[in-house]
Design a protein around this motif. Structure first.
Motif, short mmCIF file in Angstrom:
data_model
loop_
_atom_site.label_atom_id
_atom_site.label_comp_id
_atom_site.label_asym_id
_atom_site.label_seq_id
_atom_site.Cartn_x
_atom_site.Cartn_y
_atom_site.Cartn_z
N SER A 21 1.01 -1.30 -0.21
CA SER A 21 -0.18 0.05 -0.06
C SER A 21 0.94 1.29 -0.06
O SER A 21 1.03 2.10 -0.77
N LEU A 25 0.64 2.59 -3.53
CA LEU A 25 -0.46 3.58 -3.27
C LEU A 25 -0.03 5.50 -3.18
O LEU A 25 -0.38 5.71 -3.57
N PRO A 88 -3.35 -2.77 -2.77
CA PRO A 88 -3.03 -2.11 -3.89
C PRO A 88 -4.43 -2.62 -5.33
O PRO A 88 -5.42 -2.37 -5.81
#
Length: 161
Positions: A21, A25, A88
């Motif tokens: 993540s 992201l 994700p």
């Protein structure tokens, strides 16, 4: 998908979610800077995850689907959300929103009238759209320069704030 208490055995999958993540992201926050990534990812270890799970004043929750961890979140008994990371692979499926609601419910159960957190630039719009308001000047963390203190009043709660 269900949200449940994390257990130490969730550590391997949870750490993968946390690391993916952040790395995949949160690029606007870490800017692919190896130093910032190393700082931010450095404490996302199995040992630390287990210690977070075992802390008596902290709740760690995981969102799970088909025995796969999709997201990891935590909230202290004082109402501070410390983690809310989604894989994700599960982004934009409502997983983060459901986990956030569960964290807020846990904070209210512990007697809090507010939740507090520090948002990344990546998650800032998400938290604003979920009723959080900025509460102070931006702060840095893990080598980033964009952390946004935020707060939200919890409806129907009676407590210490």
């Amino acid at each position: 998908m269900q949200i449940q208490e994390a257990i130490p055995e969730d550590a391997p999958a949870a750490c993968i979610v946390l690391k993916r993540s952040i790395a995949e992201l949160c690029e606007v926050d870490h800017r692919n800077d190896p130093f910032i990534l190393a700082q931010w990812l450095g404490n996302k270890t199995h040992e630390n995850f287990c210690s977070w799970v075992n802390q008596t004043d902290n709740s760690v929750l995981v969102a799970v689907e088909d025995q796969h961890v999709l997201a990891v979140g935590s909230v202290t008994d004082a109402g501070t959300i410390g983690l809310n990371y989604v894989s994700p692979d599960a982004r934009f499926r409502g997983v983060s929103r459901a986990l956030l609601r569960a964290l807020e419910m846990r904070a209210a159960e512990k007697g809090n009238s507010r939740c507090n957190l520090t948002s990344t630039e990546t998650a800032r719009r998400f938290y604003l759209s979920n009723g959080y308001v900025e509460n102070g000047s931006p702060v840095g963390g893990f080598g980033t320069t964009s952390g946004y203190p935020m707060t939200k009043a919890l409806l129907g709660s009676i407590g210490k704030s």
